[in-house]
Motif scaffolding. Structure first.
Motif, PDB file in Angstrom:
ATOM      1  N   ILE A 124       0.820  -1.220   0.000  1.00  0.00           N
ATOM      2  CA  ILE A 124       0.000   0.000   0.000  1.00  0.00           C
ATOM      3  C   ILE A 124       0.848   1.263   0.000  1.00  0.00           C
ATOM      4  N   GLY A 125       2.183   1.097   0.052  1.00  0.00           N
ATOM      5  CA  GLY A 125       3.036   2.278   0.043  1.00  0.00           C
ATOM      6  C   GLY A 125       4.476   1.937  -0.259  1.00  0.00           C
ATOM      7  N   ILE A 126       5.213   2.952  -0.699  1.00  0.00           N
ATOM      8  CA  ILE A 126       6.664   2.831  -0.894  1.00  0.00           C
ATOM      9  C   ILE A 126       7.328   3.708   0.155  1.00  0.00           C
ATOM     10  N   ASN A 127       8.079   3.097   1.053  1.00  0.00           N
ATOM     11  CA  ASN A 127       8.753   3.838   2.120  1.00  0.00           C
ATOM     12  C   ASN A 127       9.666   4.894   1.506  1.00  0.00           C
ATOM     13  N   SER A 128       9.518   6.123   1.953  1.00  0.00           N
ATOM     14  CA  SER A 128      10.183   7.177   1.205  1.00  0.00           C
ATOM     15  C   SER A 128      10.903   8.210   2.054  1.00  0.00           C
TER      16      SER A 128
END
Length: 499
Positions: free
Chosen positions: A237-241
């Motif tokens: 649900i997300g790309i750690n950024s």
């Protein structure tokens, strides 16, 4: 405490570094799930699809100390020999050197044939990219494409066999309080699992025009950039950024690019080698409470059109400067920063219904959406507008209700404020520092172009518009003002501020 966004993929050379990390997300449900007894089964299943990414690039530097011994010094010959051995010329002339800098990050496999997603900042500037799989096999990677505006990049490796991969999830269903799990390569340690909850949604951290980050308290550190954030179904649900931290280490505030943004960007890069975004052709600004009041809008929402690009999609559809975009393609524009994302995600060429607020009522238009080109940008040329006081210009008038001194533009004012010969309007020559106008950001040298949606060419027309607004019992007046950053609408309070 200072805020710092750290970049784990870059060499650390200063106290503050830019780090990108992940945020948590989860599939929403009508009722909250109970805490899992263990994350072990899910971690075991997902770890093989998360990879370590290492990059390298040649970086120019200078070798040797930045000093010389004076002529005749007993150390002069020794110093010269040292410099020449280290690649510098005689007498300490510095010759450029290069060294290979390396950086580490994370990524995740999205297809069995080797497509890998990571952050753009992880691979930015790299001339060599390699991927280490969970079984420690290392493969060279090719950059398929990248998007700096959302910080997403797509890589490709050529595996000898099908690779384990993960699926995209729906970040729009992720709720604050849902559990989430991050996997990545912090500090080069590889395969590290952390867990937490989704702490917040829709975060804008000023990283780009489409900021809409998920915030999580799952531990994210340098090297986690580009790694996945999973919901409890094991979907990305997300790309750690990025992380918020005064020290560079995790303090429980991390951010992830939601899959609702990343997945479409990745699909476009895969198909076209670059992202393709919708383009409306407007410059917009926030609708403040004062602006909403001045145009008769009950609620401060939407995006106000400060300028319209000539021959752009908006101009062709009849959208005008001063309109407020309330809905776009059926979606409510809750705030100004929401509109660019909605437009960018809309199919290019689609006939889009747009609901506007104009002249105190709603109006519907249809826009044939164009494609945003990389060189499509506003003309943000700033004017040098010195504020030094000189002789009072002829025709200068004080508008007490606004705390402004204004004047018709003449040759003396063109010279003082460095205006072009074709500049028209009414110039602000002075601003009462205790006024609401000063508080809103009006400055000497700004040009009043419109008052209450009417063009003004001289001081008398400004005074007439202000008086009409006062006679109508209005608390504010809407003005279009050319500032150093371009045209902008101001809802100016019709009251002199108490000092």
């Amino acid at each position: 405490m200072r805020k710092a966004f750290y970049n784990p993929a870059r060499k650390l050379s200063a106290a503050l570094v830019i780090v990108l990390f992940s945020v948590t997300g989860m599939a929403g449900s009508a009722y909250a799930r109970s805490a899992p007894d263990s994350f072990a089964d899910m971690a075991e299943r997902l770890l093989p699809a998360v990879v370590n990414i290492s990059t390298s690039q040649l970086v120019a530097d200078r070798q040797g100390p930045d000093f010389q011994f004076p002529p005749g010094s007993p150390f002069e010959d020794l110093f010269r020999d040292f410099m020449e051995r280290n690649g510098q010329g005689k007498d300490g002339d510095k010759a450029p050197h290069q060294h290979r800098a390396t950086a580490l990050g994370s990524g995740f496999i999205i297809s069995p044939d080797g497509y890998i997603v990571t952050n753009n900042h992880v691979i930015d500037g790299a001339d060599e990219i390699s991927v280490t799989l969970h079984d420690n096999e290392t493969l060279p990677a090719k950059l398929i494409g990248r998007d700096p505006k959302t910080d997403v990049a797509l890589l490709k490796v050529e595996p000898k066999k099908d690779l384990p991969f993960v699926k995209w999830g729906d970040s729009d269903k992720a709720r604050v309080g849902d559990w989430a799990m991050a996997i990545g390569n912090p500090f080069g340690l590889g395969g590290t699992v952390t867990a937490g909850i989704i702490s917040a949604r829709n975060r804008d951290i000023n990283q780009g025009p489409y900021d809409d980050f998920i915030q999580t308290d799952a531990a994210i550190n340098r090297g986690n950039s580009g790694g996945p954030l999973f919901n409890m179904d094991g979907d990305v649900i997300g790309i750690n950024s990025a992380i918020y931290s005064p020290s560079g280490g995790s303090v429980g505030i991390g951010f992830a690019i939601p899959s609702a943004i990343a997945e479409s960007v990745v699909d476009q890069i895969k198909e076209y080698g670059r992202p393709r975004r919708g383009w409306l052709g407007v410059h917009i600004q926030t609708v403040t409470d004062d602006i909403a009041d001045s145009v008769g809008l009950d609620e401060a929402y939407g995006a106000m059109v400060a300028d319209v690009t000539k021959d752009g999609p908006a101009a062709k559809a009849g959208i005008k400067q001063g309109d407020i975009i309330l809905k776009f393609d059926g979606k409510k524009v809750e705030s100004m920063r929401r509109l660019p994302r909605i437009v960018a995600e809309t199919k290019i060429g689609k006939a889009v219904d747009v609901e506007l607020w104009r002249d105190g009522k709603k109006k519907d238009v249809t826009v044939d959406l164009g494609e945003l080109k990389e060189d499509t940008s506003a003309d943000n040329t700033t004017k040098d507008k010195p504020e030094q006081q000189q002789t009072k210009p002829s025709g200068e008038t004080t508008i007490d209700a606004l705390g402004l001194k204004v004047a018709n533009i003449d040759d003396e004012l063109r010279q003082r404020f460095n205006l072009t010969d074709d500049t028209e309007g009414v110039i602000v020559t002075d601003v009462d520092t205790a006024s609401y106008s000063a508080e809103k950001g009006v400055r000497p040298g700004d040009i009043i172009l419109e008052a209450s949606h009417q063009s003004v060419k001289d001081v008398a027309e400004v005074e007439k518009a202000v008086k009409a607004a006062q006679d109508d019992g209005k608390r504010t007046i809407l003005m279009l003002i050319e500032t150093s950053a371009g045209p902008r609408y101001f809802g100016l309070t019709l009251d002199k501020k108490d000092k």
